[in-house]
Motif scaffolding. Structure first.
Motif, PDB file in Angstrom:
ATOM      1  N   PHE A  37      -5.148 -70.437 -35.780  1.00 13.95           N
ATOM      2  CA  PHE A  37      -3.910 -70.811 -36.442  1.00 13.95           C
ATOM      3  C   PHE A  37      -2.998 -71.465 -35.411  1.00 13.95           C
ATOM      4  O   PHE A  37      -3.198 -71.326 -34.204  1.00 13.95           O
ATOM      5  CB  PHE A  37      -3.195 -69.565 -36.982  1.00 13.95           C
ATOM      6  N   GLN A  39       1.415 -72.381 -34.828  1.00 15.16           N
ATOM      7  CA  GLN A  39       2.774 -72.245 -35.329  1.00 15.16           C
ATOM      8  C   GLN A  39       3.701 -73.115 -34.504  1.00 15.16           C
ATOM      9  O   GLN A  39       3.881 -72.878 -33.302  1.00 15.16           O
ATOM     10  CB  GLN A  39       3.231 -70.781 -35.277  1.00 15.16           C
ATOM     11  N   ARG A  43       8.378 -73.120 -38.123  1.00 13.50           N
ATOM     12  CA  ARG A  43       7.405 -73.245 -39.209  1.00 13.50           C
ATOM     13  C   ARG A  43       6.547 -71.997 -39.307  1.00 13.50           C
ATOM     14  O   ARG A  43       6.510 -71.168 -38.401  1.00 13.50           O
ATOM     15  CB  ARG A  43       6.532 -74.487 -38.987  1.00 13.50           C
ATOM     16  N   GLU A  44       5.847 -71.874 -40.435  1.00 14.08           N
ATOM     17  CA  GLU A  44       4.939 -70.755 -40.646  1.00 14.08           C
ATOM     18  C   GLU A  44       3.625 -70.979 -39.883  1.00 14.08           C
ATOM     19  O   GLU A  44       3.328 -72.098 -39.462  1.00 14.08           O
ATOM     20  CB  GLU A  44       4.639 -70.619 -42.147  1.00 14.08           C
ATOM     21  N   HIS A  45       2.879 -69.908 -39.765  1.00 20.60           N
ATOM     22  CA  HIS A  45       1.530 -70.043 -39.207  1.00 20.60           C
ATOM     23  C   HIS A  45       0.703 -70.949 -40.126  1.00 20.60           C
ATOM     24  O   HIS A  45       0.706 -70.773 -41.352  1.00 20.60           O
ATOM     25  CB  HIS A  45       0.850 -68.678 -39.109  1.00 20.60           C
ATOM     26  N   GLU A  46      -0.019 -71.888 -39.520  1.00 22.58           N
ATOM     27  CA  GLU A  46      -0.872 -72.811 -40.261  1.00 22.58           C
ATOM     28  C   GLU A  46      -2.318 -72.559 -39.861  1.00 22.58           C
ATOM     29  O   GLU A  46      -2.637 -72.562 -38.668  1.00 22.58           O
ATOM     30  CB  GLU A  46      -0.493 -74.262 -39.938  1.00 22.58           C
ATOM     31  N   VAL A 107      -7.103 -66.211 -45.276  1.00 22.00           N
ATOM     32  CA  VAL A 107      -5.784 -65.774 -44.813  1.00 22.00           C
ATOM     33  C   VAL A 107      -5.979 -64.835 -43.634  1.00 22.00           C
ATOM     34  O   VAL A 107      -7.031 -64.196 -43.490  1.00 22.00           O
ATOM     35  CB  VAL A 107      -4.983 -65.067 -45.929  1.00 22.00           C
ATOM     36  N   TRP A 112      -0.927 -60.362 -34.963  1.00 24.10           N
ATOM     37  CA  TRP A 112      -0.878 -61.555 -34.113  1.00 24.10           C
ATOM     38  C   TRP A 112      -0.803 -61.163 -32.641  1.00 24.10           C
ATOM     39  O   TRP A 112      -0.086 -60.233 -32.278  1.00 24.10           O
ATOM     40  CB  TRP A 112       0.326 -62.417 -34.474  1.00 24.10           C
TER      41      TRP A 112
END
Length: 122
Positions: A37, A39, A43-46, A107, A112
């Motif tokens: 992922f 980030q 912004r959100e985690h992508e 997901v 994290w």
């Protein structure tokens, strides 16, 4: 939960390459699907790229397809992200995590870690 440690980030010029690593001491690592992922600030985690437990299937976000490659070595409890042709918009903190697919896509399923910073200069 699986404890993961990311490494390999740094500062690179546009067009350059980096290889990220994510390691764990978890003995059941080979049973987990994994994902990289990123980030960016604010912004959100992508999800960038997930990989199945045996490494046989991979997926990529449209923004990185053809430039990034995810792989894993279950004997070393490590998952990798090879990043080529880097662009300034790839700048972010990169994290790995265990992932699950509930039928609507992968997901994150674990906690994290500290991540590794990737900065691409233009």
């Amino acid at each position: 939960q699986v404890q993961l440690v990311e490494s390999g980030g740094g500062v690179v010029q546009a067009g350059g390459s980096l290889r990220l690593s994510c390691s764990t001491s978890e003995r059941t690592f080979s049973k987990y699907a994994m994902g990289w992922f990123r980030q960016a600030p604010g912004r959100e985690h992508e999800l960038v790229a997930p990989i199945t437990p045996n490494g046989g299937t991979t997926y990529y976000a449209a923004s990185v397809k053809g430039r990034f490659t995810i792989s894993r070595d279950n004997a070393k409890n490590t998952v990798y992200l090879q990043m080529n042709s880097l662009k300034p918009e790839d700048t972010a903190v990169y994290y790995c995590n265990t992932v699950v697919d509930y039928g609507l896509g992968y997901v994150a399923s674990g906690s994290w870690g500290q991540g590794t910073q990737v900065t691409v200069s233009s």
